[in-house]
Design an enzyme around this catalytic site. Sequence first.
Site, mmCIF file in Angstrom:
data_model
loop_
_atom_site.group_PDB
_atom_site.id
_atom_site.type_symbol
_atom_site.label_atom_id
_atom_site.label_comp_id
_atom_site.label_asym_id
_atom_site.label_seq_id
_atom_site.Cartn_x
_atom_site.Cartn_y
_atom_site.Cartn_z
ATOM 1 N N CYS A 231 68.416 38.677 25.639
ATOM 2 C CA CYS A 231 67.903 38.739 27.007
ATOM 3 C C CYS A 231 66.472 38.225 27.125
ATOM 4 O O CYS A 231 66.049 37.831 28.205
ATOM 5 C CB CYS A 231 67.969 40.165 27.540
ATOM 6 S SG CYS A 231 69.640 40.823 27.639
ATOM 7 N N HIS B 1 71.497 39.726 36.461
ATOM 8 C CA HIS B 1 70.889 39.482 35.148
ATOM 9 C C HIS B 1 71.614 38.321 34.479
ATOM 10 O O HIS B 1 72.760 38.456 34.049
ATOM 11 C CB HIS B 1 70.995 40.758 34.317
ATOM 12 C CG HIS B 1 70.398 40.688 32.954
ATOM 13 N ND1 HIS B 1 69.555 39.670 32.528
ATOM 14 C CD2 HIS B 1 70.527 41.534 31.891
ATOM 15 C CE1 HIS B 1 69.192 39.907 31.274
ATOM 16 N NE2 HIS B 1 69.762 41.018 30.866
#
Length: 404
Positions: free
Chosen positions: A103, A353
């Site tokens: 991420c 996301h």
Amino acid sequence: MTRGPKSLANAASVTDPSRRPVIVAALRTPICRANGQLKHLAAPELLAPVLGALLETTGLDPADIDDVIIGNAVGGGGNLARYAALEAGLPVTVPGISVDRQCGSGLDAIALASRLVAAGGDPVFLAGGVESISTAPARANRNDDGGLDFYSRATFVPQQFGDPDMGVAAENVARTFAVTREQQDEYALRSHRRAVQAAETGKFFGEIVPLAGARAPVTADDGPKATLRPALMGRFPAAFVPGGTVTAANSCFDADAASAVVITSLARARTLGAVDGLEVLGNDTAGVDPELLGIGAAYAAERLLASHRMSAEALDLVEFNEAFASQTIACLEHVGVDPVKANLEGGALALGHGYGASGAVLVTRLFAQARTRYQETGTAALALAMISIAGGMGTASLLRYTRL
């Protein structure tokens, strides 16, 4: 909490101010739900229009780009950065390198570029991140008999460290740092309301590169929900742990997206005719207990601020990747940032996301907000980008808006 080894928190700091790294342009695609409006676009097809728009915006000659540095988490390998650069029309003489810190990949790609700029030579980089979760390849381990054992996510750490799923880790953070269900729901609802207002008032318009859709051009994010109400939030059950506080409503959703920046030295930026930018004052990456992976960004940010002898009170703008409301609240409070004062135009809880793209989206959002702040008040913002990372890590970048 065990911290990781000392990292290069001051890697962007240089004696000669003209060599300081500065981001002179930042753009992104619309952020859309996985398997939704952008499901027909592979990662290079998401990223290439952003790279092309950055060149057009800055007037850069594509041949003057020294390298393309791109973060990606669930792609199929093959050096996506190089592929996307050629797809965007850059000449074959421009190389590319792909970065994987899950991420954190997009923010770490920008951090890497800033460190290379600080090393000297006045280079110009395109840096950022991309994720097409919709088209990510299926992954499998090969068994002894040659058969394939497919899996949904990679193993991030050895099993003795726990390696929890993301939602379970978010519950661990909520319990350890005493973040209540009410706090999480309130934060998530505020994120949606802020993102809806920002979209309605055109705050995202200048940073979004429209993409070709299956039926019509995709020009806006599709996540923010104007219809959410506290009563509706409260009806969602625990999503990951029975009796827990983390729900689908106070967690992000998976998204397809790309975001990138142009980064160079202050000296080179001035010769290119840039009028403003975000100086990169420093970066830090920290390691934490993988069972509490969501808190990683807090330790990176804490060290980064300490290395610059700054307190959280000095910050004007903070963007944290809102993977889960629990870890967002815990990280911000640990650093000393009032959660109400972060993500002023909504975050990943509303927008989604996009894994490897998300860290670069934070920087793009900060650039837009800092520029607007200067136009409205004449004051230059000190900004912080933060993202927690699977496996028990976190990356933070300290940025300052400047007129060139």
